[in-house]
Enzyme design. Sequence first.
Site, PDB file in Angstrom:
ATOM      1  CG  ASP A 351     -10.269  -5.926  -1.605  1.00  0.00           C
ATOM      2  OD1 ASP A 351      -9.893  -6.384  -0.507  1.00  0.00           O
ATOM      3  OD2 ASP A 351     -10.153  -6.534  -2.676  1.00  0.00           O
ATOM      4  CD  GLU A 519      -3.648  -7.873   1.939  1.00  0.00           C
ATOM      5  OE1 GLU A 519      -3.071  -8.200   0.893  1.00  0.00           O
ATOM      6  OE2 GLU A 519      -4.535  -8.561   2.479  1.00  0.00           O
TER       7      GLU A 519
END
Length: 840
Positions: A351, A519
Amino acid sequence: MRFVFACLLSLLGFLPAWAGEAAFAADAVVAADGSGDYRSLQEAISAAPMRAPAAGALWRILVRPGVYEERIYVQRERGRMHIRGEDAARTVIRYHLHAGVVGEDGKPIGTFRTPTVHIDADDMIWENLTLANTAGPVGQALALRADGDRLQFRGCRFLGWQDTVLLNRGRHYFEGCYVEGHVDFIFGAATAWWQDCHIHVLRDGYITAASTPAEQSHGFVFADCRITGEDGVRTYLGRPWRDYAATVFLRTAMSEAVRPEGWHNWKKPHAEQTARYAEHDSRGAGANDTARVPWARRLSESEAAALTPVAVLGGADGWNPCAPAGQAAPWMPDLGDGRYRNPVLAADYSDPDAVRVGDDYWLTSSSFSQVPGLPILHSRDLVNWSLVTHALPRLVPEEAFVQPQPGKGVWAPSLRHHDGKFWLYYPDPDFGIYLITATDPRGPWSAPVLVQAGRGLIDPCPLWDDDGTLYLIHAWAKSRAGINNVLTLLRLDATGTRVEEDFGVVIDGNRLPGYRTLEGPKLYRRNGWYYVFAPAGGVKEGWQSVFRARDLRGPYEDRIVLEQGATPINGPHQGALVDTPGGEWWFLHFQDKEAYGRIVHLQPVLWQDDWPVIGRDDDGDGRGEPVLVHRRPALPPQAPAAPATGDEFESATLGLAWQWSANPGEDWYSLTQVPGALWLAAQPSRGPNLHSAPHLLLQKFPAEEFAVATRLTLGAGTRAGLVVYGASYAWIGVETGASGARLVLRQCEKSDPAVAEREEFAADLPAGPVELRVTVRPGARCEFSYRGAREAAFRSVPWKFAARPGRWVGAKVGLFCQQTGSSSGGVAADYFRVTAVSPE
């Protein structure tokens, strides 16, 4: 000393220093008599590659004996060379400029333009050479000026008079060298380690004149050196060219040439409060504790032990000039020819988010329940990254992370810079969204502030609008909130720590055909458009979408801009959009590679009709595919770098690569109890396997293929070893008991804390330390081996193991130590070496 021996092995490759041309495998030979490729060293340097390949060996130049009357300049774009003379006394590079020489402008040229050898490049080794300025006693005259970084000088001689060696900037390592002069003949602002060197003083004066910047931790360190002088000479150890001059002498043999008072304030009394002068265990006629100036320190044993080449020179990239031969980074993305290869980070930096501030790029990533969390990486070219710190020393709430919590903790963060400050928002799906800040990304960072409490709030990203209003977008975790596939927008107060307005869902993936698991949003503004970069479709199979709108609250148009296509890069997933000062755009994203974790790729970005096209778009449909090899960003060249791995345990702190499985206890380890080693105190077992053990000390897998080796010495009643850890794990190590030491290899096939380990291999061991090794091959196949005390070769274990990822993280490799009885023993780890291996 152990690190000196390691340096010698690395330098010589088990060959004598005078090994000839064949052993050195020279790329070019310099010989003054014309028998080589070049007659002058400058010619050979100028003909070398602008940058030797980062993944390969240094460009080697052999210099045959002779006197080379020439000036040498190594420009910054070259570097990555190993220049070796056959004999230092007979291989002489010399010239004769001095500061009083009149230049073409009719004025004296000054000190800085006099060097015989001027090195402006990085990553060089100079060996067995004499560098001399023969101007004599006529004023400042440099033999060497060093402006590069990571320069090594081994077995060299530096001859001059005044200002012989100028270490202007960077980090440098000297070993077995000789230097002479009389006034300030070692000076400058660099950080330098001098090991086993001979310093000879020609006339009354000062050995050093450091100009160390106030914010720089170290200046010059002389270890195990000796100081001599001509008959009747009296010298000071140093005077402060700048007020915060830092110079230390460790275990130095000082002749009567050194004045009893040792140091001089250069008629600057205020510098006595700022200069950082110190000695430890000085010896000989010039060592005089009672007469030394009171403002110079005497280091304690522990302070002196903390000063090692790695501690002093390591810096942000963990440079270790004493690393053993072959300790190369397992993966380097910089191909050294103007191109890079993906991934730019081959380790589990999941991420990723990044921001540019001036010429610097800063990157962070999720860290889940590993401690410390929120790694901070730095680059100036988006290809070569160094791990510089962790922004979150311990997880909060403290009591929630005293035990391992797989898959919990720090999820996808966002890093931004605003109003002179770095802002890092991160989510904990069980507690809410936190904020930490810093003026310097290297730290210190503030304590976490809970901005929005709640379960299932994940992946926050801020945006300061043109009017200064602060907004925050975030996603949802269905496992906690019961919803996902939607993105929510909040307005925060000016401090960024309190929600003032909740605008609700602004992008609903449930209304888009084929969308699931929307997301990881990142919020940007460009050309009057608001952009939300967000992946969808799942981590392993999904794609990268971009949404845009004229109003922050929508409505948004959507487009898929990056997908796997025909490439092997599955599910190109969430990341960061960054620009360059020259106007290029780039995108950093991750790819899930199972046991190797979520590795990071760099993609070029082009804008068409205010839509980004990421990667290659050969058919022109606006959907890019990841590039595997590409030209580097148009940014200034940077030395090849990769996040630090391994640890020689020579520093006062653990290397940055290490993470614990939970918030660590203060008594779990020591780097001073056993000098030059890591001491892990044996911890009580928490169950039949290691899944409940908070005291696992682990590192990320750094590449697809690599090897790890360590040497352990165990105390009584102890079990310790080298572990490859994930949802299943295996470890090779030693158990000590009443009958002695026993080598074992065990595995646990499931992530269930109640499942017992199974022994796959065992063998008796002789008394003494044991070396353990694991070699990881493609597919995360792990091969274990060991070597007992006094055994020449490693013994392979006839059992192999395929590593598996953990909960949202890749497999890791590291150390542990547990009690097997009631005694509180421990293990000393002499090193933890992570190296490249040859492909099968």
